[in-house]
Design a protein around this motif. Structure first.
Motif, PDB file in Angstrom:
ATOM      1  N   UNK A  31       0.819  -1.205   0.000  1.00  0.00           N
ATOM      2  CA  UNK A  31       0.000   0.000   0.000  1.00  0.00           C
ATOM      3  C   UNK A  31       0.862   1.268   0.000  1.00  0.00           C
ATOM      4  N   UNK A  32       0.219   2.394  -0.027  1.00  0.00           N
ATOM      5  CA  UNK A  32       0.924   3.674  -0.074  1.00  0.00           C
ATOM      6  C   UNK A  32       1.741   3.897   1.186  1.00  0.00           C
ATOM      7  N   UNK A  33       1.212   3.523   2.329  1.00  0.00           N
ATOM      8  CA  UNK A  33       1.941   3.710   3.589  1.00  0.00           C
ATOM      9  C   UNK A  33       3.262   2.944   3.574  1.00  0.00           C
ATOM     10  N   UNK A  34       3.226   1.702   3.094  1.00  0.00           N
ATOM     11  CA  UNK A  34       4.450   0.906   3.013  1.00  0.00           C
ATOM     12  C   UNK A  34       5.445   1.555   2.045  1.00  0.00           C
ATOM     13  N   UNK A  35       4.953   2.028   0.932  1.00  0.00           N
ATOM     14  CA  UNK A  35       5.827   2.676  -0.043  1.00  0.00           C
ATOM     15  C   UNK A  35       6.527   3.883   0.567  1.00  0.00           C
TER      16      UNK A  35
END
Length: 223
Positions: A31-35
């Motif tokens: 997801x965006x948070x991980x990225x």
């Protein structure tokens, strides 16, 4: 974050592979948070050295995501200077506790090496020949052990397993850094074969991994 032991890292890889095989993947860390979290750092669970075959998408078959695997690939997973250097980087700088060397069924590089055992084998482009040449001794060994006389007599699965064992041995011989990490108990190495139809990663050889780990029942062998 507490570092994983080599055995725990391999168990995590096996758990992800089982989810992939049973059709229940979690698709973690995509997801965006991980990225955003990975923009300035990475702490992969393992490094995977595998064949470049399009059917071996490492993060998919082990149900991993961004930042989980440090992946190095070439056709036939053949050891070379850039490969060893990349794996040493993963061990020394990224502190990965596990190297997975991943082969697979129906490997084109193995098939080319088998054909290359014939006296009248058609010449290959030089760069391709140089790449597959290290696999040919495995093909010749299997041919001799089976009492065959031609490439048609060579069992590709046996060649793949022999090449996989040789690759792990060559890696340990080529890199003092990696062999020392194994001796110190902070690194494990697993040579596994990916079965294309089943989706399973079956260990063929293990080094520095506890023997009591829960592995697939179709395990071909270990060390």
């Amino acid at each position: 974050m507490t570092p994983l032991t080599p055995t725990a890292a391999w168990q995590e890889m096996l758990d992800g592979n089982r989810r992939f095989v049973t059709g229940e993947p979690r698709h973690p860390n995509q997801d965006v948070e991980r990225r955003n979290d990975l923009a300035h750092q990475q702490h992969p669970v393992a490094t995977l050295f595998g064949c470049s075959d399009s059917r071996l998408a490492a993060e998919i078959i082990f149900d991993k995501g961004l930042g989980d695997l440090f992946v190095v690939r070439n056709a036939g997973q053949v050891i070379g200077e850039s490969i060893v250097g990349s794996l040493e980087y993963a061990v020394e700088i990224l502190k990965v506790p596990l190297i997975v060397v991943l082969a697979h069924d129906e490997c084109g590089a193995v098939a080319a090496a088998i054909e290359g055992t014939a006296i009248d084998a058609a010449p290959l482009p030089p760069h391709i020949w140089k790449l597959i040449a290290p696999i040919i001794p495995s093909a010749r060994k299997v041919l001799a052990s089976e009492g065959g006389t031609s490439p048609a007599d060579i069992d590709a699965e046996l060649v793949g397993a022999e090449h996989l064992r040789n690759t792990v041995a060559n890696l340990l011989q080529s890199s003092e850094l990696i062999s020392e990490a194994v001796a110190e108990g902070r690194l494990g190495i697993v040579g596994a074969n990916y079965r294309l139809a089943e989706g399973t990663a079956v260990p063929v050889i293990t080094v520095g991994i506890d023997s009591g780990i829960d592995v697939p029942t179709t395990q071909e062998g270990s060390k």
